[in-house]
Design a protein around this motif. Structure first.
Motif, PDB file in Angstrom:
ATOM      1  N   TRP A 117       0.788  -1.207   0.162  1.00 50.46           N
ATOM      2  CA  TRP A 117       0.088   0.027  -0.135  1.00 50.46           C
ATOM      3  C   TRP A 117       1.033   1.262   0.106  1.00 50.46           C
ATOM      4  O   TRP A 117       0.552   2.342  -0.487  1.00 50.46           O
ATOM      5  CB  TRP A 117      -0.879  -0.024   1.336  1.00 50.46           C
ATOM      6  CG  TRP A 117      -2.207  -0.761   0.909  1.00 50.46           C
ATOM      7  CD1 TRP A 117      -2.467  -2.037   1.082  1.00 50.46           C
ATOM      8  CD2 TRP A 117      -3.288  -0.180   0.254  1.00 50.46           C
ATOM      9  NE1 TRP A 117      -3.786  -2.372   0.557  1.00 50.46           N
ATOM     10  CE2 TRP A 117      -4.103  -1.370   0.176  1.00 50.46           C
ATOM     11  CE3 TRP A 117      -3.774   0.906  -0.235  1.00 50.46           C
ATOM     12  CZ2 TRP A 117      -5.546  -1.248  -0.490  1.00 50.46           C
ATOM     13  CZ3 TRP A 117      -4.798   1.240  -1.007  1.00 50.46           C
ATOM     14  CH2 TRP A 117      -5.809   0.056  -0.920  1.00 50.46           C
ATOM     15  N   SER A 118       1.945   1.109   0.508  1.00 56.71           N
ATOM     16  CA  SER A 118       3.038   2.420   0.424  1.00 56.71           C
ATOM     17  C   SER A 118       2.994   2.981  -1.070  1.00 56.71           C
ATOM     18  O   SER A 118       3.494   3.982  -1.237  1.00 56.71           O
ATOM     19  CB  SER A 118       4.451   2.083   0.922  1.00 56.71           C
ATOM     20  OG  SER A 118       5.036   1.115  -0.014  1.00 56.71           O
ATOM     21  N   PHE A 119       2.634   2.190  -1.982  1.00 53.84           N
ATOM     22  CA  PHE A 119       2.966   2.648  -3.579  1.00 53.84           C
ATOM     23  C   PHE A 119       1.886   3.477  -3.793  1.00 53.84           C
ATOM     24  O   PHE A 119       2.205   4.500  -4.922  1.00 53.84           O
ATOM     25  CB  PHE A 119       3.045   1.427  -4.379  1.00 53.84           C
ATOM     26  CG  PHE A 119       4.602   0.792  -4.063  1.00 53.84           C
ATOM     27  CD1 PHE A 119       5.668   1.158  -4.492  1.00 53.84           C
ATOM     28  CD2 PHE A 119       4.503  -0.406  -3.223  1.00 53.84           C
ATOM     29  CE1 PHE A 119       6.971   0.364  -4.379  1.00 53.84           C
ATOM     30  CE2 PHE A 119       5.639  -1.240  -3.126  1.00 53.84           C
ATOM     31  CZ  PHE A 119       6.998  -0.865  -3.465  1.00 53.84           C
ATOM     32  N   VAL A 120       1.044   3.734  -3.089  1.00 54.56           N
ATOM     33  CA  VAL A 120      -0.245   4.719  -3.206  1.00 54.56           C
ATOM     34  C   VAL A 120      -0.266   5.416  -2.071  1.00 54.56           C
ATOM     35  O   VAL A 120      -1.383   5.934  -2.060  1.00 54.56           O
ATOM     36  CB  VAL A 120      -1.554   4.001  -3.828  1.00 54.56           C
ATOM     37  CG1 VAL A 120      -1.167   3.474  -5.166  1.00 54.56           C
ATOM     38  CG2 VAL A 120      -2.046   2.827  -2.820  1.00 54.56           C
ATOM     39  N   GLY A 121       0.668   5.504  -1.144  1.00 56.14           N
ATOM     40  CA  GLY A 121       0.567   6.211  -0.145  1.00 56.14           C
ATOM     41  C   GLY A 121      -0.346   5.846   0.906  1.00 56.14           C
ATOM     42  O   GLY A 121      -0.766   6.559   1.946  1.00 56.14           O
ATOM     43  N   GLY A 122      -0.882   4.588   0.984  1.00 53.96           N
ATOM     44  CA  GLY A 122      -1.568   4.037   1.814  1.00 53.96           C
ATOM     45  C   GLY A 122      -3.341   4.312   1.557  1.00 53.96           C
ATOM     46  O   GLY A 122      -4.064   3.749   2.348  1.00 53.96           O
ATOM     47  N   VAL A 140       3.648   5.006 -13.203  1.00 55.58           N
ATOM     48  CA  VAL A 140       4.540   5.246 -12.410  1.00 55.58           C
ATOM     49  C   VAL A 140       4.594   4.278 -11.135  1.00 55.58           C
ATOM     50  O   VAL A 140       5.689   3.691 -10.723  1.00 55.58           O
ATOM     51  CB  VAL A 140       4.831   6.678 -12.323  1.00 55.58           C
ATOM     52  CG1 VAL A 140       6.076   6.780 -11.016  1.00 55.58           C
ATOM     53  CG2 VAL A 140       4.958   7.292 -13.323  1.00 55.58           C
ATOM     54  N   GLU A 141       3.540   4.279 -10.460  1.00 57.89           N
ATOM     55  CA  GLU A 141       3.341   3.515  -9.287  1.00 57.89           C
ATOM     56  C   GLU A 141       3.336   1.940  -9.395  1.00 57.89           C
ATOM     57  O   GLU A 141       4.184   1.387  -8.673  1.00 57.89           O
ATOM     58  CB  GLU A 141       2.047   3.818  -8.559  1.00 57.89           C
ATOM     59  CG  GLU A 141       1.803   5.202  -8.100  1.00 57.89           C
ATOM     60  CD  GLU A 141       1.449   6.267  -8.977  1.00 57.89           C
ATOM     61  OE1 GLU A 141       1.430   7.519  -9.034  1.00 57.89           O
ATOM     62  OE2 GLU A 141       1.331   5.917 -10.334  1.00 57.89           O
ATOM     63  N   SER A 142       2.956   1.559 -10.488  1.00 57.85           N
ATOM     64  CA  SER A 142       2.954   0.055 -10.656  1.00 57.85           C
ATOM     65  C   SER A 142       4.322  -0.253 -11.145  1.00 57.85           C
ATOM     66  O   SER A 142       4.719  -1.292 -10.596  1.00 57.85           O
ATOM     67  CB  SER A 142       1.859  -0.520 -11.637  1.00 57.85           C
ATOM     68  OG  SER A 142       2.312   0.002 -12.917  1.00 57.85           O
ATOM     69  N   ALA A 143       4.940   0.703 -12.030  1.00 61.55           N
ATOM     70  CA  ALA A 143       6.529   0.381 -12.070  1.00 61.55           C
ATOM     71  C   ALA A 143       7.268   0.319 -10.960  1.00 61.55           C
ATOM     72  O   ALA A 143       8.376  -0.374 -10.655  1.00 61.55           O
ATOM     73  CB  ALA A 143       6.897   1.286 -13.148  1.00 61.55           C
ATOM     74  N   CYS A 157       5.874 -10.395 -11.866  1.00 65.60           N
ATOM     75  CA  CYS A 157       5.304  -9.074 -11.375  1.00 65.60           C
ATOM     76  C   CYS A 157       5.883  -7.855 -12.104  1.00 65.60           C
ATOM     77  O   CYS A 157       6.339  -6.762 -11.640  1.00 65.60           O
ATOM     78  CB  CYS A 157       5.794  -9.025  -9.904  1.00 65.60           C
ATOM     79  SG  CYS A 157       7.428  -9.040  -9.653  1.00 65.60           S
ATOM     80  N   GLY A 158       5.751  -7.808 -13.481  1.00 66.48           N
ATOM     81  CA  GLY A 158       6.054  -6.581 -14.138  1.00 66.48           C
ATOM     82  C   GLY A 158       5.131  -5.687 -13.975  1.00 66.48           C
ATOM     83  O   GLY A 158       3.807  -5.821 -13.255  1.00 66.48           O
ATOM     84  N   PRO A 159       5.199  -4.550 -14.514  1.00 66.31           N
ATOM     85  CA  PRO A 159       4.473  -3.328 -14.100  1.00 66.31           C
ATOM     86  C   PRO A 159       3.002  -3.494 -14.701  1.00 66.31           C
ATOM     87  O   PRO A 159       2.243  -2.769 -14.000  1.00 66.31           O
ATOM     88  CB  PRO A 159       5.177  -2.122 -14.751  1.00 66.31           C
ATOM     89  CG  PRO A 159       6.292  -2.467 -15.607  1.00 66.31           C
ATOM     90  CD  PRO A 159       6.352  -4.007 -15.204  1.00 66.31           C
ATOM     91  N   VAL A 160       2.768  -4.302 -15.684  1.00 64.05           N
ATOM     92  CA  VAL A 160       1.336  -4.459 -16.224  1.00 64.05           C
ATOM     93  C   VAL A 160       0.804  -5.429 -15.315  1.00 64.05           C
ATOM     94  O   VAL A 160      -0.577  -5.199 -15.022  1.00 64.05           O
ATOM     95  CB  VAL A 160       1.332  -4.922 -17.756  1.00 64.05           C
ATOM     96  CG1 VAL A 160      -0.333  -5.319 -18.068  1.00 64.05           C
ATOM     97  CG2 VAL A 160       1.925  -4.061 -18.612  1.00 64.05           C
ATOM     98  N   ILE A 161       1.538  -6.381 -14.658  1.00 64.95           N
ATOM     99  CA  ILE A 161       0.745  -7.228 -13.715  1.00 64.95           C
ATOM    100  C   ILE A 161       0.559  -6.438 -12.374  1.00 64.95           C
ATOM    101  O   ILE A 161      -0.415  -6.906 -11.713  1.00 64.95           O
ATOM    102  CB  ILE A 161       1.720  -8.491 -13.742  1.00 64.95           C
ATOM    103  CG1 ILE A 161       1.636  -9.345 -14.631  1.00 64.95           C
ATOM    104  CG2 ILE A 161       1.374  -9.399 -12.222  1.00 64.95           C
ATOM    105  CD1 ILE A 161       2.653 -10.404 -14.799  1.00 64.95           C
ATOM    106  N   THR A 162       1.536  -5.687 -11.894  1.00 62.45           N
ATOM    107  CA  THR A 162       1.175  -5.132 -10.779  1.00 62.45           C
ATOM    108  C   THR A 162       0.220  -4.000 -10.721  1.00 62.45           C
ATOM    109  O   THR A 162      -0.610  -3.793 -10.007  1.00 62.45           O
ATOM    110  CB  THR A 162       2.380  -4.427 -10.173  1.00 62.45           C
ATOM    111  OG1 THR A 162       3.076  -3.688 -10.987  1.00 62.45           O
ATOM    112  CG2 THR A 162       3.681  -5.355  -9.854  1.00 62.45           C
ATOM    113  N   TYR A 163       0.096  -3.359 -12.041  1.00 61.75           N
ATOM    114  CA  TYR A 163      -1.303  -2.625 -12.231  1.00 61.75           C
ATOM    115  C   TYR A 163      -2.380  -3.308 -12.006  1.00 61.75           C
ATOM    116  O   TYR A 163      -3.347  -2.755 -11.423  1.00 61.75           O
ATOM    117  CB  TYR A 163      -1.078  -1.645 -13.367  1.00 61.75           C
ATOM    118  CG  TYR A 163      -1.940  -0.567 -13.221  1.00 61.75           C
ATOM    119  CD1 TYR A 163      -1.781   0.531 -12.494  1.00 61.75           C
ATOM    120  CD2 TYR A 163      -3.232  -0.508 -14.377  1.00 61.75           C
ATOM    121  CE1 TYR A 163      -2.774   1.357 -12.462  1.00 61.75           C
ATOM    122  CE2 TYR A 163      -3.971   0.573 -13.929  1.00 61.75           C
ATOM    123  CZ  TYR A 163      -3.802   1.631 -12.961  1.00 61.75           C
ATOM    124  OH  TYR A 163      -4.873   2.684 -12.961  1.00 61.75           O
ATOM    125  N   ALA A 164      -2.729  -4.265 -12.782  1.00 62.82           N
ATOM    126  CA  ALA A 164      -3.790  -5.121 -12.679  1.00 62.82           C
ATOM    127  C   ALA A 164      -4.082  -5.561 -11.216  1.00 62.82           C
ATOM    128  O   ALA A 164      -5.220  -5.340 -10.900  1.00 62.82           O
ATOM    129  CB  ALA A 164      -3.498  -6.436 -13.615  1.00 62.82           C
TER     130      ALA A 164
END
Length: 192
Positions: A117-122, A140-143, A157-164
């Motif tokens: 959750w830190s990647f979106v500031g919680g 940028v956050e998913s990357a 866990c690439g940036p497209v996977i992490t964004y999904a």
């Protein structure tokens, strides 16, 4: 006129997932790990394929109990690869076992949920996209999340996977603004 996000189509399983799970903020560490694993298994496949096999995954991976999966050896991985109820991909199954061990390390430290959750500031990001064409496939956050997970040793866990993953777990609200779930999901966020 309210219009549901088009990606779920008319498949009842997909519609139920869209209407009850997708975008709902998830803070439970174990549930987050399950969703990250399943998004990794999705790589190269459609999400409906994963949804149709989710019960099989839960059964094979011992309800996604990271302590149990972390103890798997090569023989146990081999057993999983015989199960037609899951995606039988050696690299993804091995990555799940490695991910369980990494999950436990992170839980002992800052905690898996706070780390992710830190990647979106919680707090969930409340996007306001009018059409599915506006919704990005990565940010940028998913990357940043992808890079941090890979640095710790996670795979698939690439940036497209992490964004999904971020969309599925409500870290971002990507229901289009005409979708009834946009307001519902927004209301579940702090300050909704």
């Amino acid at each position: 006129m309210d219009t549901r996000c088009s990606w779920c189509g008319e498949d009842p399983l997909y519609v139920t997932y869209h209407d009850t799970e997708w975008g709902v903020p998830e803070y439970d560490a174990r549930a987050l790990w399950e969703k990250l694993v399943l998004d990794g298994f999705q790589a190269g496949l459609s999400w409906i394929t994963i949804l149709r096999k989710r019960d099989g995954f839960r059964e094979e991976f011992e309800d996604f109990d990271p302590e149990r999966v972390a103890r798997w050896d090569e023989a146990r991985i081999g057993k999983a690869l015989q199960n037609p109820g899951i995606i039988r991909h050696r690299g993804k199954v091995a990555a799940t076992v490695r991910g369980a061990r990494l999950f436990l390390e992170i839980e002992e430290g800052e905690g898996f949920s706070p780390f992710l959750w830190s990647f979106v500031g919680g707090t969930p990001v409340q996007n306001r996209f009018a059409t599915m064409a506006e919704v990005p496939t990565d940010t940028v956050e998913s990357a940043s999340m992808s890079k941090a997970l890979k640095k710790r040793g996670f795979n698939f866990c690439g940036p497209v996977i992490t964004y999904a993953f971020m969309q599925a777990t409500g870290m971002v609200n990507d229901h289009i603004t005409t979708c009834p779930r946009h307001a519902d999901v927004r209301a579940l966020s702090p300050g909704g």
